[in-house]
Design a protein around this motif. Structure first.
Motif, PDB file in Angstrom:
ATOM      1  N   ASN A 207      31.203 -38.833  33.485  1.00  0.00           N
ATOM      2  CA  ASN A 207      30.186 -39.764  32.960  1.00  0.00           C
ATOM      3  C   ASN A 207      30.572 -40.362  31.605  1.00  0.00           C
ATOM      4  N   PRO A 208      30.948 -39.566  30.586  1.00  0.00           N
ATOM      5  CA  PRO A 208      31.321 -40.201  29.308  1.00  0.00           C
ATOM      6  C   PRO A 208      32.709 -40.848  29.337  1.00  0.00           C
ATOM      7  N   LEU A 209      33.584 -40.349  30.213  1.00  0.00           N
ATOM      8  CA  LEU A 209      34.948 -40.894  30.211  1.00  0.00           C
ATOM      9  C   LEU A 209      35.041 -42.251  30.915  1.00  0.00           C
ATOM     10  N   ALA A 210      34.124 -42.521  31.796  1.00  0.00           N
ATOM     11  CA  ALA A 210      34.203 -43.790  32.539  1.00  0.00           C
ATOM     12  C   ALA A 210      34.126 -45.014  31.610  1.00  0.00           C
ATOM     13  N   PRO A 211      33.150 -45.095  30.680  1.00  0.00           N
ATOM     14  CA  PRO A 211      33.158 -46.257  29.774  1.00  0.00           C
ATOM     15  C   PRO A 211      34.397 -46.323  28.906  1.00  0.00           C
ATOM     16  N   ALA A 212      34.864 -45.096  28.493  1.00  0.00           N
ATOM     17  CA  ALA A 212      36.054 -45.092  27.641  1.00  0.00           C
ATOM     18  C   ALA A 212      37.261 -45.638  28.392  1.00  0.00           C
ATOM     19  N   LEU A 213      37.391 -45.212  29.648  1.00  0.00           N
ATOM     20  CA  LEU A 213      38.523 -45.701  30.461  1.00  0.00           C
ATOM     21  C   LEU A 213      38.395 -47.242  30.666  1.00  0.00           C
TER      22      LEU A 213
END
Length: 219
Positions: A207-213
């Motif tokens: 969940n938090p890594l998706a926007p970062a990616l």
């Protein structure tokens, strides 16, 4: 001669004494002299006297009384005779034999009774030991009984010790099984916790890594 030879006691069991001349004629007799003095002894008796100077034989009186006769012939041919009823000598022998037989029978009976008593006690001890051994083999408790013989008592104590040792080993085995089962359950719980944690961790990380990616891809 009648004065030389002692007279027979009246109504006694004293032995009868007699003297025979060289022809076998009764010269003196201490019992029933009037019926015997002047008469010859039987031919068979005189023949035995002729063959041996001293004899001991079984005879039968004219009255039909069985007697023992001991004879001794002198160098001049005269013979002394001592006669005693067989019952006077045999009675004591038969009484002794009867006493010995009766005592032997009593001893045998007592011995058999003692053997039966001891064998029954030993049999009871062995049955108790067998029951205890079966109980030990099957893991059942048993009542330790005091045996009548030292060996069976030691056997009972040995069986009791073996039963106590087996019970202790069984408790230790059950405790080890319980600990193993608890460890297995704990490991299964930990494995389930791991299986539950990893999906949650992956979901929480995505969940938090998706926007970062996405931002990194745009950059």
């Amino acid at each position: 001669l009648a004065r030389v030879v002692p007279r027979q006691l009246a109504n006694s069991e004293e032995w009868t004494r007699a003297i025979l001349d060289a022809e076998g004629t009764i010269a003196v007799r201490t019992r029933g002299a009037e019926g015997y003095i002047g008469n010859r002894a039987t031919d068979a008796f005189r023949e035995r006297l002729r063959r041996a100077p001293e004899t001991i034989s079984n005879e039968m009186t004219p009255e039909g009384v069985p007697v023992y006769a001991a004879t001794s012939r002198s160098a001049h041919g005269w013979t002394t005779v001592i006669v005693v009823p067989r019952t006077a000598l045999d009675a004591a022998l038969w009484a002794s034999m009867a006493g010995i037989l009766a005592g032997g029978a009593v001893l045998v009976i007592c011995g058999l009774a003692a053997v039966l008593f001891v064998s029954r006690r030993l049999s009871g001890d062995l049955i108790g030991a067998t029951t205890a051994a079966d109980a030990v083999a099957e893991g059942r408790p048993f009542l330790q009984e005091g045996g009548h013989v030292a060996e069976t008592r030691r056997l009972q104590r040995s069986l009791a010790s073996a039963a106590s040792l087996l019970d202790q080993r069984a408790r230790e085995r059950d405790e080890e099984i319980r600990r193993t089962e608890a460890a297995r359950i704990e490991a299964e719980r930990a494995n389930q916790t791991k299986d539950q944690f990893l999906p949650v961790l992956g979901h929480e990380l995505r969940n938090p890594l998706a926007p970062a990616l996405t931002a990194l891809e745009l950059m």
